[in-house]
Design an enzyme around this catalytic site. Structure first.
Site, PDB file in Angstrom:
ATOM      1  N   ASP A  31     -43.608 -44.202  12.138  1.00 51.25           N
ATOM      2  CA  ASP A  31     -44.651 -43.186  11.929  1.00 51.25           C
ATOM      3  C   ASP A  31     -45.909 -43.873  11.418  1.00 51.25           C
ATOM      4  OD1 ASP A  31     -46.093 -40.891  11.358  1.00 51.25           O
ATOM      5  OD2 ASP A  31     -45.059 -40.549   9.441  1.00 51.25           O
ATOM      6  N   ASN A  33     -48.956 -41.792  10.959  1.00 53.48           N
ATOM      7  CA  ASN A  33     -49.943 -40.831  10.455  1.00 53.48           C
ATOM      8  C   ASN A  33     -49.330 -39.791   9.510  1.00 53.48           C
ATOM      9  OD1 ASN A  33     -48.501 -39.500  12.379  1.00 53.48           O
ATOM     10  ND2 ASN A  33     -50.251 -38.502  13.332  1.00 53.48           N
ATOM     11  N   ASP A  35     -46.694 -37.916   9.173  1.00 50.55           N
ATOM     12  CA  ASP A  35     -46.056 -36.614   9.439  1.00 50.55           C
ATOM     13  C   ASP A  35     -44.541 -36.746   9.565  1.00 50.55           C
ATOM     14  OD1 ASP A  35     -45.838 -37.872  11.849  1.00 50.55           O
ATOM     15  OD2 ASP A  35     -46.826 -36.302  13.028  1.00 50.55           O
ATOM     16  N   ASP A  39     -44.634 -42.440  16.327  1.00 47.75           N
ATOM     17  CA  ASP A  39     -45.705 -42.216  17.303  1.00 47.75           C
ATOM     18  C   ASP A  39     -46.084 -43.527  17.988  1.00 47.75           C
ATOM     19  OD1 ASP A  39     -47.329 -43.476  15.231  1.00 47.75           O
ATOM     20  OD2 ASP A  39     -47.198 -41.535  14.206  1.00 47.75           O
ATOM     21  N   ASP A 108     -40.066 -43.051  30.388  1.00 48.34           N
ATOM     22  CA  ASP A 108     -38.968 -42.185  30.798  1.00 48.34           C
ATOM     23  C   ASP A 108     -39.564 -41.086  31.668  1.00 48.34           C
ATOM     24  OD1 ASP A 108     -36.445 -40.845  30.718  1.00 48.34           O
ATOM     25  OD2 ASP A 108     -36.138 -41.601  28.680  1.00 48.34           O
ATOM     26  N   ASP A 209     -34.502 -40.020  34.484  1.00 38.08           N
ATOM     27  CA  ASP A 209     -33.519 -39.168  33.831  1.00 38.08           C
ATOM     28  C   ASP A 209     -32.610 -38.500  34.873  1.00 38.08           C
ATOM     29  OD1 ASP A 209     -32.964 -37.893  31.132  1.00 38.08           O
ATOM     30  OD2 ASP A 209     -33.322 -36.077  32.282  1.00 38.08           O
ATOM     31  N   GLU A 270     -30.762 -43.166  35.290  1.00 36.28           N
ATOM     32  CA  GLU A 270     -29.612 -42.654  34.550  1.00 36.28           C
ATOM     33  C   GLU A 270     -28.730 -41.920  35.549  1.00 36.28           C
ATOM     34  OE1 GLU A 270     -28.342 -39.609  30.949  1.00 36.28           O
ATOM     35  OE2 GLU A 270     -30.033 -39.137  32.227  1.00 36.28           O
ATOM     36  N   HIS A 335     -29.669 -42.957  23.309  1.00 34.42           N
ATOM     37  CA  HIS A 335     -29.958 -41.787  22.483  1.00 34.42           C
ATOM     38  C   HIS A 335     -29.014 -40.613  22.730  1.00 34.42           C
ATOM     39  CE1 HIS A 335     -31.651 -41.095  26.367  1.00 34.42           C
ATOM     40  NE2 HIS A 335     -31.863 -39.828  26.076  1.00 34.42           N
ATOM     41  N   ASP A 336     -28.084 -40.765  23.661  1.00 35.33           N
ATOM     42  CA  ASP A 336     -27.140 -39.681  23.947  1.00 35.33           C
ATOM     43  C   ASP A 336     -25.731 -39.976  23.452  1.00 35.33           C
ATOM     44  OD1 ASP A 336     -29.041 -38.122  25.339  1.00 35.33           O
ATOM     45  OD2 ASP A 336     -28.662 -39.207  27.196  1.00 35.33           O
TER      46      ASP A 336
HETATM   47  C1  GLC Z   1     -30.562 -37.075  30.030  1.00 35.63           C
HETATM   48  C2  GLC Z   1     -31.168 -37.534  28.741  1.00 35.63           C
HETATM   49  C3  GLC Z   1     -30.807 -36.558  27.679  1.00 35.63           C
HETATM   50  C4  GLC Z   1     -31.380 -35.214  28.050  1.00 35.63           C
HETATM   51  C5  GLC Z   1     -30.904 -34.792  29.426  1.00 35.63           C
HETATM   52  C6  GLC Z   1     -31.688 -33.642  29.947  1.00 35.63           C
HETATM   53  O1  GLC Z   1     -29.184 -37.086  29.983  1.00 35.63           O
HETATM   54  O2  GLC Z   1     -30.769 -38.836  28.442  1.00 35.63           O
HETATM   55  O3  GLC Z   1     -31.249 -36.952  26.423  1.00 35.63           O
HETATM   56  O4  GLC Z   1     -31.010 -34.268  27.104  1.00 35.63           O
HETATM   57  O5  GLC Z   1     -31.052 -35.818  30.370  1.00 35.63           O
HETATM   58  O6  GLC Z   1     -32.970 -34.030  30.323  1.00 35.63           O
HETATM   59 CA    CA Z   2     -46.486 -39.598  13.276  1.00 34.01          CA
END
Ligand code: GLC
Ligand code: CA
Length: 549
Positions: A31, A33, A35, A39, A108, A209, A270, A335-336
């Protein structure tokens, strides 16, 4: 950025085969700024770190304008930034500064669906006659029943009735994420135009994605039932008609052809499949190896149990699946998924072995921020939960917030991430951060850094063919060579918490050398393989890279 990375010998003519990619979840990286949300400016400030670490590219999870129902995976405008992340001008600066650091930028791109607040959907939903109606998938109800039996990945039916126009629209995820109609050529052209906006700016590639979901069966046939488990009804079906339709390959070929107008850009897809992974499906999206995606994710690695032979089988299967002129990529975290170190009980020894495995495979390695310091993901409390998936399935499934917690840069109050309370709490059980690991030569961070730098300068490790070696008297040791003709490396990985001994002969034979010299060991200072020997030994969770003597 033209040409070669400083000091890095390039063997291929494309950067994406040789660079390690580092995934940033922008909300959680830095971060700038006050919040509590990461960013773009924050990322710019950390480029020195990323260069020090040795990665050649970063992939940013979505930064576009979004109502954030799915934290950016619901895009309402592909050409502007969400204000929490900054402005387009910040991205221009990021591109410039990253390139000056020899780091490429991968964005992404969510092309299967948009947000329901995207102008296209607002128009599409405004009337049945609207020219954008066919940008999305609208159908009549069958009496009181939905057009078919499909479920949304995030729960509930894949259809939502729009009372105004009396039809329902398809959404593979949340109802706020309507699916685009990829059967419509105008949609494909419109999406590519959005990509071009970023290509013109100098973005080096895109992570696409759920790209195997784009095409749906024209007749929208019911999926047959399969076996699957709780909590998602989605897992109870075999996804014959809403995933992997042959037309998706045709569409990707078109995309690839359009992309080729811009030199040195990359598409990594993905490929969403059922647990425990179907590498053949992922590989099919590489086409011949030259006409669809450049790279595709096989997620087997994100689900592997801690068993040496399971890792070996997964690697061999993935390698076998890759078309001849294609190129693999490797991933353990994103991240999933749950962070891998958490799956392995927080064991740093295992994390070191995993790092050595990841960074010595033939193919492009993908790292997820915090992986290099062994950040874990204890699930967040219900009251602090942000992820729509966790909110829906709690307590059976506690969502993805755990692996999206803010980066721990140092030991200060907000860990150098922010000077205020972050959007997701830090993991109270982690006692680790970049600063302290930088100081400690024996830390996991240094394992990642050493290996990344070694890889960047080692032709065989980046490009060499993989040859597996059977270690019959110690099957929990994985052994393979990477052979680039002029140079050959041997990788040894002890998956156990015990010291192991095994016959030297099979590895000596594979290396065509009696004498082996240790180039790298996950346990600093230990070079017990050196010299000629009848037997070799490895310490608990020790991994090594060796060369001919
Ligand atoms: C992909 C992303 C996931 C998202 C999903 C819907 O699986 O990695 O984080 O929630 O698509 O866009
Ligand atoms: Ca920020």
């Amino acid at each position: 950025m033209e040409g070669r990375r400083e000091g890095v010998m390039q063997a291929f003519d494309c950067w994406w085969k040789e660079s390690a990619v580092y995934q940033i979840y922008p909300r959680s990286f830095q971060d700038s700024n006050h919040d509590g949300i990461g960013d773009i400016e924050g990322i710019i400030r950390r480029l020195d770190y990323l260069q020090w670490l040795g990665v050649g590219a970063i992939w940013l999870s979505p930064i576009y304008r979004s109502p954030m129902k799915d934290f950016g995976y619901d895009i309402s405008d592909y050409r502007s930034l969400d204000p929490v992340f900054g402005t387009i001008a910040d991205v221009d600066r990021l591109l410039e500064e990253a390139h000056a650091h020899n780091i490429r930028i991968i964005l992404d791109m969510v092309l299967n669906h948009t947000s329901d607040q995207h102008a296209w959907f607002l128009e599409s939903a405004s009337s049945r006659e609207n020219p954008k109606r066919d940008f999305y998938i609208w159908r009549d109800m069958k009496g009181r029943r939905y057009p078919n039996n499909w479920y949304g990945t995030f729960g509930g039916r894949a259809w939502t009735l729009d009372r105004k126009t009396g039809q329902c629209y398809l959404h593979s995820f949340l109802k706020e994420q309507p699916d685009l109609n990829w059967h419509n050529d105008a949609v494909v052209a419109a999406l590519f135009a959005e990509l071009e906006f970023w290509l013109e700016k100098g973005v080096d590639g895109f992570r696409l994605d759920v790209i195997n979901l784009i095409m749906k069966d024209v007749q929208l046939r019911n999926n047959p039932l399969g076996w699957g488990g709780r909590p998602r009804p989605y897992d109870l079906q075999r996804h014959l008609y809403d995933r992997n339709l042959s037309g998706s390959h045709e569409r990707l070929k078109t995309f690839r052809t359009m992309l080729e107008r811009y030199p040195q850009r990359m598409l990594v897809g993905e490929i969403m499949v059922d647990k425990p992974g179907e590498p053949e499906i992922a590989a099919s999206y590489l086409g011949t190896g030259e006409d669809e995606l450049h790279l595709a994710f096989d997620f087997s690695g994100t689900w592997l149990p801690w068993k040496a032979d399971a890792w070996k089988r997964a690697a061999q299967r993935w390698e076998r699946a890759i078309p001849k002129s294609g190129w693999p990529c490797w991933v353990l975290n994103n991240h999933d998924t749950r962070r891998s170190i958490t799956r392995w009980g927080g064991n740093i020894g295992r994390a070191r072995i995993a790092a050595l495995f990841l960074l010595t495979q033939r193919g492009t390695p993908f790292l997820y921020y915090g992986e290099e310091i062994g950040m874990r993901d204890h699930p967040v409390r219900r009251s602090e939960m942000q992820d729509p998936l966790g909110l829906r399935y709690w307590p059976f499934y506690r969502g993805r917030d755990g692996s999206r917690r803010p980066m721990r840069w140092d030991g200060s109050m907000n860990h150098g991430f922010s000077d205020t309370t972050p959007w997701l709490p830090f993991d109270g059980q982690d006692h680790t951060d970049v600063f302290s690991q930088k100081e400690d030569r024996s830390s996991l961070l240094h394992v990642y850094r050493d290996l990344l730098h070694m890889r960047n300068h080692d032709h065989a490790l980046r490009c060499g063919k993989t040859q597996w070696i059977e270690i019959e008297d110690s099957p929990k040791v994985l052994a393979y060579t990477r052979d680039a003709g002029t140079s050959r490396r041997l990788i040894l990985l002890n998956f156990t918490d015990k010291e192991v001994f095994f016959r030297a002969e099979p590895v000596q034979k594979a290396m065509e050398s009696e004498v082996l010299r240790v180039l790298y060991s996950t346990i600093p200072g230990d070079t017990s393989v050196e010299g000629t020997a009848q037997k070799l030994s490895l310490q608990p969770y020790q991994g090594m890279i060796c060369t001919q003597g």
